[in-house]
Design a protein around this motif. Sequence first.
Motif, mmCIF file in Angstrom:
data_model
loop_
_atom_site.group_PDB
_atom_site.id
_atom_site.type_symbol
_atom_site.label_atom_id
_atom_site.label_comp_id
_atom_site.label_asym_id
_atom_site.label_seq_id
_atom_site.Cartn_x
_atom_site.Cartn_y
_atom_site.Cartn_z
ATOM 1 N N LEU A 517 0.825 -1.207 0.000
ATOM 2 C CA LEU A 517 0.000 0.000 0.000
ATOM 3 C C LEU A 517 0.857 1.254 0.000
ATOM 4 O O LEU A 517 0.600 2.214 -0.751
ATOM 5 C CB LEU A 517 -0.931 -0.002 1.213
ATOM 6 C CG LEU A 517 -2.229 -0.803 1.091
ATOM 7 C CD1 LEU A 517 -2.860 -0.999 2.460
ATOM 8 C CD2 LEU A 517 -3.197 -0.100 0.141
ATOM 9 N N LEU A 522 -0.893 4.329 -1.601
ATOM 10 C CA LEU A 522 -2.254 4.038 -1.139
ATOM 11 C C LEU A 522 -3.252 3.875 -2.287
ATOM 12 O O LEU A 522 -4.447 4.117 -2.128
ATOM 13 C CB LEU A 522 -2.747 5.133 -0.173
ATOM 14 C CG LEU A 522 -1.902 5.372 1.087
ATOM 15 C CD1 LEU A 522 -2.539 6.441 1.964
ATOM 16 C CD2 LEU A 522 -1.724 4.077 1.858
ATOM 17 N N VAL A 524 -5.532 1.723 -3.931
ATOM 18 C CA VAL A 524 -6.160 0.458 -3.542
ATOM 19 C C VAL A 524 -6.285 -0.483 -4.739
ATOM 20 O O VAL A 524 -6.015 -1.692 -4.628
ATOM 21 C CB VAL A 524 -7.539 0.717 -2.913
ATOM 22 C CG1 VAL A 524 -8.211 -0.599 -2.523
ATOM 23 C CG2 VAL A 524 -7.399 1.626 -1.699
ATOM 24 N N ARG A 539 -10.038 -3.851 0.951
ATOM 25 C CA ARG A 539 -10.692 -2.837 1.781
ATOM 26 C C ARG A 539 -10.859 -3.350 3.217
ATOM 27 O O ARG A 539 -10.634 -2.624 4.189
ATOM 28 C CB ARG A 539 -12.056 -2.477 1.194
ATOM 29 C CG ARG A 539 -12.007 -1.469 0.064
ATOM 30 C CD ARG A 539 -11.528 -0.144 0.594
ATOM 31 N NE ARG A 539 -11.531 0.899 -0.412
ATOM 32 C CZ ARG A 539 -11.020 2.112 -0.224
ATOM 33 N NH1 ARG A 539 -10.457 2.402 0.933
ATOM 34 N NH2 ARG A 539 -11.040 3.005 -1.177
ATOM 35 N N ILE A 542 -7.451 -3.207 4.877
ATOM 36 C CA ILE A 542 -7.063 -1.841 5.254
ATOM 37 C C ILE A 542 -7.735 -1.455 6.573
ATOM 38 O O ILE A 542 -7.118 -0.851 7.461
ATOM 39 C CB ILE A 542 -7.431 -0.846 4.129
ATOM 40 C CG1 ILE A 542 -6.562 -1.112 2.888
ATOM 41 C CG2 ILE A 542 -7.257 0.585 4.599
ATOM 42 C CD1 ILE A 542 -6.955 -0.300 1.678
ATOM 43 N N GLU A 546 -5.785 -0.410 10.012
ATOM 44 C CA GLU A 546 -5.982 0.863 10.724
ATOM 45 C C GLU A 546 -6.411 0.623 12.173
ATOM 46 O O GLU A 546 -6.105 1.441 13.045
ATOM 47 C CB GLU A 546 -7.004 1.714 9.978
ATOM 48 C CG GLU A 546 -6.474 2.279 8.666
ATOM 49 C CD GLU A 546 -7.323 3.405 8.130
ATOM 50 O OE1 GLU A 546 -8.565 3.273 8.164
ATOM 51 O OE2 GLU A 546 -6.738 4.413 7.687
ATOM 52 N N THR A 553 -3.935 5.991 6.550
ATOM 53 C CA THR A 553 -4.350 6.444 5.224
ATOM 54 C C THR A 553 -4.649 7.938 5.190
ATOM 55 O O THR A 553 -4.627 8.557 4.114
ATOM 56 C CB THR A 553 -5.597 5.674 4.759
ATOM 57 O OG1 THR A 553 -6.650 5.875 5.713
ATOM 58 C CG2 THR A 553 -5.292 4.183 4.631
ATOM 59 N N THR A 554 -4.909 8.532 6.352
ATOM 60 C CA THR A 554 -5.248 9.964 6.389
ATOM 61 C C THR A 554 -4.225 10.788 7.155
ATOM 62 O O THR A 554 -4.215 12.015 7.038
ATOM 63 C CB THR A 554 -6.624 10.152 7.044
ATOM 64 O OG1 THR A 554 -6.625 9.576 8.358
ATOM 65 C CG2 THR A 554 -7.708 9.486 6.196
ATOM 66 N N ARG A 559 1.913 7.836 8.709
ATOM 67 C CA ARG A 559 2.339 7.053 7.550
ATOM 68 C C ARG A 559 3.868 7.011 7.475
ATOM 69 O O ARG A 559 4.467 5.975 7.159
ATOM 70 C CB ARG A 559 1.748 7.649 6.281
ATOM 71 C CG ARG A 559 1.796 6.721 5.096
ATOM 72 C CD ARG A 559 0.711 7.014 4.064
ATOM 73 N NE ARG A 559 0.741 8.383 3.580
ATOM 74 C CZ ARG A 559 -0.243 9.269 3.760
ATOM 75 N NH1 ARG A 559 -1.334 8.916 4.451
ATOM 76 N NH2 ARG A 559 -0.158 10.494 3.281
#
Length: 574
Positions: A517, A522, A524, A539, A542, A546, A553-554, A559
Amino acid sequence: MVTLANDPASNVRDLPEPLAEGLSVRDLLAQPGLAGATVLAGRAGLDRIVRGANVMEVPDILPWVKADELLLTTGFPLTRAADTDAGSGARLLDLLPELDRIGLSALAIKLGRYLSAVPEPVLRLADQLGFPLLRLADDAAFDEVLSGMFGVLLRQQNEVLAQADALHQAISAIVLGGGGLPQIAREVSRLLDCVVLITTPDGRVLADEGHEPHRSAIRELDVFDASGRLRTERLRIGVHPVPGGVRAASGSAGMSAIVAGGVDHGRIVAYRLGAGLLPGSMQALERVAIVAALTITKELAVAAVEGKFRGDYLRDVLTGLLPADDQVVEHCRSLGWEINRPMVVVVAELDPAEVSQRAGGAVSGVQRSQHERFASAWQQVLRAHDKTAPVVAFSREVVALLPVRSADSAAAVDGVVAAVSGDRGGGRHSFCAGVSRLVSAPADIAAGYAQARKAVQVGRRVHGHGSVSHFDSLGVHRLLSLVPDAAELKSFAADVLADLAADSPDAADLRATLQTLLDTNLNVAETARLLHFHYNTLRYRIGKLERIVGPFTTDPHLRLDVALALQVVQMRGI
């Protein structure tokens, strides 16, 4: 995996073996003791070697029969009262395969009172086995046959001993006169009319002498690898035939180990095209091996003194204690080195050995003899690549200043590393190598050495044993390697990755998904394609990731932490 370079030689001894020459059955038939003898069957085996004789007096002779013997009989042990030739032939049919299996050279039968003729089925079996079946003359006496045969064998052995002694004296004179391995090999090849190679234990050729057509023939055989190493693991101690190939004719090779003080210094190999090596060649090689061992020991002692002086000087240049100015460049030239040109510094280290059982479970480092052979391999390969390239061995590493053009530095390094590694058939140990950036001036040598050392250390931690790492390709691992406390790095990875830092198949699988990823920024869809996952499956993964490490991812800062932690986990020895 063959480890010939590190295994003890199988013929380690102080004196040559007893003579093992003999006569072929064909030659023996031409001797006066066997005058009038004829071949009944098995002509294909007339080249079998005879080294002794035995007389068959009892039916159960097999326990006393030895290989390479001529067995004499009247046929009486094969008969019983009221027996016919057919009955004796039946026993011969059972006996012949066993005699052939043992390695008997031939069976000589005196026909007459006890056995008037050899049945046809026995003759056919002898032909099938290629086992010589002889008929002695009617007036032949066993004592005359035995005395005549042993007389011939003794004369032959005396000649072989005289030849070996003359060769030993000639080689000793060469050594006393200051000659080295090439002169020894040249004299042996002249006297034995063959090609002679003196090599290291794993087949690195130190001397190669001989004339046509034997030289061309051995080069056509598949006994050398791409680096020029003689594949000694494909030969064996002693004399044996070497089959030819599509382009090469068959011949004969002899090999002896060069041993002194329990240390295996190498091999001496003789090869002769056609009928084979001359009688006594193996005994001659064993005697020459003793002299060669003394020569190699002397050369090693001299090289050790010279190497220490040269190595100490280059160490001062590599560490920056001695600035590489014009005076240093000139002094290096006087030592046979050229350092004023574009080059890279290569540091090579043998990978540590596994836990040694003989050391009581303690981790044993690289053995000294292994390191010396490793250094010798580098020196020999670099000498063929460029005679003026500096190569020195320190206590745990070999350092080489490899001349390159800026465009082909990686290819040049890979070629040299491949040549040192060989095809692994000679027992080369696994090693790691680190390569510096291009050194364009002598003043940059010290910095290049530091870069190469860093590259080999980090490369082993990241890629494991057998890696070749260039300083410019280390990336973030260069920074991570600067952290002196490995426990702190491990703690950082555990804090960031949580359960993903565990050493388990499930954690490793999820780390691979997380790394992919990050590698795809990232994306997908691209990650699902690379990992062969369904989009919805990825999905789900992921979401699971998290929940373990947080919203990577945000959150760009998280990251970055995750990316660094994954690199830490990738590093070995943490």
